[in-house]
Design a protein around this motif. Sequence first.
Motif, PDB file in Angstrom:
ATOM      1  N   GLU A   1      -7.098   0.943  -0.931  1.00 14.45           N
ATOM      2  CA  GLU A   1      -7.409  -0.221  -0.105  1.00 14.45           C
ATOM      3  C   GLU A   1      -8.552   0.152   0.840  1.00 14.45           C
TER       4      GLU A   1
ATOM      5  N   THR B   1       0.826  -1.193   0.000  1.00 16.98           N
ATOM      6  CA  THR B   1       0.000   0.000   0.000  1.00 16.98           C
ATOM      7  C   THR B   1       0.863   1.246   0.000  1.00 16.98           C
TER       8      THR B   1
ATOM      9  N   ASP C   1      -5.394  -1.379  -5.292  1.00 19.43           N
ATOM     10  CA  ASP C   1      -4.927  -1.918  -4.018  1.00 19.43           C
ATOM     11  C   ASP C   1      -5.919  -2.944  -3.482  1.00 19.43           C
ATOM     12  N   GLU C   2      -5.515  -4.180  -3.482  1.00 21.17           N
ATOM     13  CA  GLU C   2      -6.321  -5.267  -2.934  1.00 21.17           C
ATOM     14  C   GLU C   2      -7.759  -5.297  -3.434  1.00 21.17           C
TER      15      GLU C   2
HETATM   16 MG   LIG Z   1      -2.131  -2.777   1.996  1.00 18.94          MG
END
Ligand SMILES: [Mg+2]
Lengths: 317, 410, 275, 270, 358
Positions: free
Chosen positions: C100, C53, C177-178
């Motif tokens: 995220e 991140t 992000d994710e």
């Molecule tokens: Mg992360």
Amino acid sequence: MIYDVFVAPFADMIEAPDFLMQVLWEGLVSGILYALIALGFVLIYRSSRIFNFAQGIMVVFAALTLVGLHAAGLPAWIAVAATLVVMFVLAVTVERVVLRPLVGQPDIILFMATIGITLFLIGFGEIIFGGENKVMITEELGIPTGDFVFEPFGGLLILQQLDVTVVIVAALLVCALLAFLNFTRMGRAIRALGDDHQAALSVGISLQTIWVLVWFIAGIIALVTGIAWGARAGVSFALEVIAYKALPVLMLGGLESITGAIVGGLMIGVLEKVFEIYWGQPLLGGNTETWFAFVLALIVLLFRPQGLFGERIIERV
Amino acid sequence: QELYAPNLAYRTGPFAATGIPLMNGQADYFTLLNERDGGIGGVKINFDECETGYSTEQGVECYEKTKARAIVTQPWSTGITLQVLPKTNVDEIPILAPGYGFSPMADGRVFQWAFNIPSSYWDGASMILNYIEQEDGDLEGKKVAFLHLDHPFGKEPLPFMEAKAEEKGFELLPIPVGLKEMQNQSAQWLQIRRERPDYVVMWGWGAMNAGAITEAVKTRYPMENFYGVWWASHDADLNLVGEDGAGYKAISWSYPNLEAPLIADLKEHVIDAGLSQTNEEEMQGVFYNRGLVISMILAEGIRAAQEEFGEAEITPTQLRWGLENLEITDARLEELGMTGMVPPFSTSCADHTGHSGGWMLEWDGEQFQKVSDHLMPETEVISALEKQAAQEYADSNAPWPVNEECNVGG
Amino acid sequence: MLDASETQAETLLEVNNIEVIYNHVILVLKGVSLSVKEGGITALLGGNGAGKTTTLKAISNLLHSERGEVTKGSILYRGERVQHLDPAALVKKGVIQVMEGRHCFGHLTVEENLRTGAYTRRDGKGAIEADLDMVYTYFPRLKERRRSQAGYTSGGEQQMCAIGRALMSRPETILLDEPSMGLAPQLVEQIFEIVRAVNEGEGVSFLLAEQNTNVALRYAHAGYILENGRVVMEGTAQALRENDDVKEFYLGVSDEGRRSFRNVRSYRRRKRWLS
Amino acid sequence: MKDTEGYVTADGRQIGGVLMEMRNITLRFGGVVAINGISFDIREGEIRAIIGPNGAGKSSMLNIISGFYTPSEGEVLYRGERRPAMKPYEVARMGVARTFQNIALFEGMTVLDNVMTGRLTHMHAGTLSQALWFGRARDEEMENREKVERVIDFLEIQNIRKTPVGRLPYGLKKRVELARALAAEPSLLLLDEPMAGMNVEEKEDMSRFILDVNDEFGTTICLIEHDMGVVMDLSDRVVVMDYGRKIGDGVPDEVRRSQDVIDAYLGVPH
Amino acid sequence: MLYRTAGQFKTSYQADQALFPVRQDAILLGVILIFAWVVLPMTASEFAFQTMLIPVLIYALAAMGLNILTGYAGQLSLGTGAFMGVGAYACYKMVTLMPWMNPVVAILLAGVFSAGVGVAFGIPSLRIKGFYLAIATLAAQFFLVWLFEKWAWLYNYNASGAIQVPNLDMFGLWVSGPQAASVTQYYLVLGVVTLMTLLCINLTRGNLGRTWKATRDMDIAAELIGINLMKSKLTAFAISSYVVGVAGAMYVFMWKGAAEPNVFDIPLSFQVLFIAIIGGLGSILGNFLGAILIVGLPVALNLLPNALGIPISSATVEHLNVMIVGALIIFFLIIEPHGLARLWALIREKLIVWPFPY
Ligand SMILES: [Mg+2]
Ligand SMILES: Nc1ncnc2c1ncn2[C@@H]1O[C@H](COP(=O)(O)OP(=O)(O)OP(=O)(O)O)[C@@H](O)[C@H]1O
Ligand SMILES: Nc1ncnc2c1ncn2[C@@H]1O[C@H](COP(=O)(O)OP(=O)(O)OP(=O)(O)O)[C@@H](O)[C@H]1O
Ligand SMILES: [Mg+2]
């Protein structure tokens, strides 16, 4: 006792309807003025969740600048334009110096920072303009100063033309703001910013631009408010205390809501006046206006914790 | 070599508008003495200001800061006065609070160190009532609204007014104005409109006066029935309404005499020398001239002490003697070049006020005019009240040192 | 995108040996270098706290408001240093991040959320409406919920909303992000399918931080593995998939095939490449 | 399965009677029906999974169990008795602990303090005693600290004990949240997507923790998870929800083969 | 490595939870205490007592009270001034109604009244949150100040409407009123503040402290893990207002000597809030640092031009003063939004790793 509280005030109202009308009108006008200050707050709160305590002093500052520039020899309307430039510079400075380094900090820190701005402006303003009470350049701006006199129910009702003008200008201002926030791209971005800085940044909303814009609009509102209040009571730093009145207005209406600011302002303006005249003065020794608005707001909040028009507080896990 | 007579000034804060001309007048008077006469009795007066912003807290700080060297403290607010009052007993410094502070301070037996020369608030209230009766006849059955700042200063004359209402049989209607409502008095003036009082007597200060005067004009209250205390006689406040304010009156123990030799001297030695912060317009105002009078009182006190003790550098205790033995006669005023700027008066160990009386001023649309002869308060009634209040104060603050030697004369 | 063309593709984004410090004292990235090829999907893999991140935020310049700063190294986008741009300028250049943990605007409706995605665009209402339709075809569920306040939608819906919002800016590069976190399996596949479709159809490049190594490596072209703030392994997706360590620690397969979660009887000590 | 006898799992564990039963639960938010007439039960000692597509109402169901939402219709039975409307903290004091889908740690506190808050329901010292740091307060603090340290050791987060949780990466936060829930020594543990955002290795660790808690303390666990591998391997029984309705309930193998479930949720057979 | 923590291992939980786990901190504290109790009173001038020492302690205490509510329990309060007022008026009524009462006892009891009032105004906090809650405290602020003005019984029907501290003695020593010596008052204040600080430290590090912090950080989650929010918030209001009330009583009795109602108006609330925030929310030490800064700054700024021999008028000094205080507040917030206490912690962290950069 029960009679004094529940019957006598209403009897008074019916007895002198013209006086009641005057009370309502006075309440309405102060309400509009409170609402104007609250508007500036709302705008800034919406875009940044900053509880801008400095709005009150911005009113004073704008009014003093206007009067000061006029005294320095600028024609009235040029002075207005120049004041707007000053307010713009102020907005840019605030954004650069205060807001930018504090991005993403907790609300209370930013709140504190605006109190810092308030103190700074008080000191700065007094050095430049001095502490004397000044006369607002009402006539030079072409604002009517006479009064309308009516005789309803054989009584007497006096409406200041100045107040009537203020009411009209405030109404126009509010419509413009509502349209701006709800129907424009910028308006949406302002609301988005208030929800989540980081996410707003990530989609390319520029904090800088929006904050400067918003503080500038708040500055314009401050100038309008300053002219209106100044015309009534002169311009000096003592005006600053009226900023406190905007707080309950905001709470009552809801921190994010333009409509709330207006409705809250009018409600508080009218109700506190009516309460003071018919209950406060006869029964409580007067001066209840210092706290009535707050208590009223508190009671309303107990039933609607986000204020009358505020956004619902999202509580999820 | 100098005498340190600091002023706890307030050129900032919500009351700055009224503070500035007063402070300018005060400062200019001493500058004049220093420039023209080389000070008093050969010593220069150091008239430094310590800024309080009319805040009690900062005032006390100023007091603490200056008291080591100062021969006098001039607290300039009823709040600060009340706060330093008990301390001066210990520190032995005279408080000079001309025309403000706590009316019972007149009782020099109890308040050994406090002076509110030349008139107290109770004097002021009494003179206003006397004037009304003198002009319009008996007050019996009339209604008098007492519009006041909701603050120790504003409440100060209430006991006297209440006593008078009972005695004369008029109805007293106290209307308080909160500090936060000063600029927005519509509720108070609606009340006045509803109650229709025959007279409005105003104990206002700072922005409150301007607010009240504009509201009065707005609600069309007859200005000639509207009276103010001397702190409500600031030219700038009335300038806001101009013509519409004509008829408004204020009691005052000082008056600008632009022809007075003093003014000419000031112009020559102070203004033209660029040693002043004032301006032409302000100099003609009531407040600036009152500032001059206040400084004159202090200067005369210093002079009296110097003469009595034969020392130029007097101590605070000696200054107290000086202030207790002022003898401001018409002749003296003439010597000072201040004829007509303040009524003659004298003080004593028992009488720390002097009860000079005053004049009624009236706003003619452009400036204040003297409209009465020299008015006097009902000294008897007042001093009885003062004695009683002073004793109560001493009792509730026991142990409180009392100057028993003062009993003579009463 | 074909593997062959991948090697020739131009480098779009280059991160050279950056260091990131939070709060002046916490050193998080200790020299991370990576590059993203134009038109590719590059995966950034690694355990919790590895710094994925942080790397993405360093690229999109979002560190500032978290009191983090890049203290060393450089970040180049199309050969131009972008470290000192503000995030908005970067979005204008075509780099957008999906953060995220969703970060939708809670009080705005789903549709308003999507529209804010188009904030920087100047190509007219029509194009924006068309893209809105495109997003709705990718995520039909969003269409159903488009009038609800985003704050009240479920986790998965918010994730879709965030990705959809990024698409609305017509980006060149998306930092994702994710994306799979908290999504139902079907949806995970779907989202990756969408990523691939967008990648192939619209030529958008992706830099993708993922924990779900399995899926990520199936869709990505190249990958980096981050551990403890350092890049410990890099290569094509193919190569990574076949690496034994990656298999063991990131894919959860051993020689016998997939291990059951129930049968892992001992706590595993993570093997570290470095430190 | 209305019996109180329980059953034996494939790997030979004895599952007890019904601990918590949801009966005809419906939950509405304005016009949105988040849950529509769902019934199921949780038995003592079992690991119960709830799965379903996003927005199906799984989290809402957990919220009902933990008292945060009150169902619009239907009732919750606890050990066979109807549970009256309760405040969430009262439910927690009955022994229900949980973790959250969007991590809800106390960001301003250290890991240790966070986990200690899990023990609040077990600490009763008065204000005065705490102010003086004497007697009961102090003893309690030490006793509970020891218990907490055990949880911390168990979850292998010793080295971050004194770190403020705000600084932790996502995965560790999840673990701290689990630690906080475990510290309460609950009889029912609710886990809302405990493994979201973790890689396989970390999921394996987490699985171990969950299994061990269940094994060693006999804690009943109800979990929501999207990773089918985890769900199928760990859980004894699975409820499948789809937009507020229940579309499956049974042992993992059964659920996995159900066509409804494949259509609505899995996409492909797992 | 001056500031080494390495090598100081803890062998028991008890030792780990000692007040000062790091030896250097304990030494530092010792030095500060010696200064406060011995060195300063011996060397300070009257001016220093009145403008620095006594007010710093009293303001720090008030800020500590506020900090419990705002910093620890997360409930923003803008009504501190009024709660201080309740303490002051309660104390005044007690000593005038019962002149035999020991002044210290009266001061400590005065807090009970403000605690009661605090709880009453805290009840809305169960429903109202964040800035909206500020309204409840503002209602308290304005209503109470109004009451102080209108309810003549409170100030014993004094003509001026102000309360005047009577001369009170303890063991033959004047402790309040004009007769009291500053040193006596200083020691009394120092004693009370030290005691209160100790109690507050204990409360905030223990169970109650964690309950508050949990409520502050995420009240929903707090409730779901078993915290009774009502209890948590109301205890915070009670204890906070108690401390604030004691500070208020001392503010008037040990320092000002007299007070009019508007002394307790909103500027006082803000002053205390500044201290708490600049010092650091959620920190006990911060209150002292903040108080030193906020109380000391104007004093220093006032002395400065004189010391430098720059001739500016007192009014300009005052304006500059206000301006500089405002600017410094912003400056400190930017440097470290979490306050001086955090700044100190950061310096400590740096010292621990010193001479290495991280
Ligand atoms: Mg992360
Ligand atoms: N705002 C912050 N302040 C201090 N430290 C931080 C901050 N944000 C992240 N960190 C630290 O930086 C390290 C890397 O965090 P990062 O979020 O980049 O990891 P990640 O790889 O994305 O992990 P995850 O997969 O869990 O999201 C962590 O150890 C974390 O403690
Ligand atoms: N407080 C609320 N107010 C309004 N709607 C809500 C609220 N809470 C949940 N919902 C709605 O109820 C539905 C179910 O939400 P829930 O969070 O339970 O889904 P979920 O099954 O947990 O999904 P996911 O797997 O994505 O987390 C969603 O459509 C959501 O928008
Ligand atoms: Mg969920």
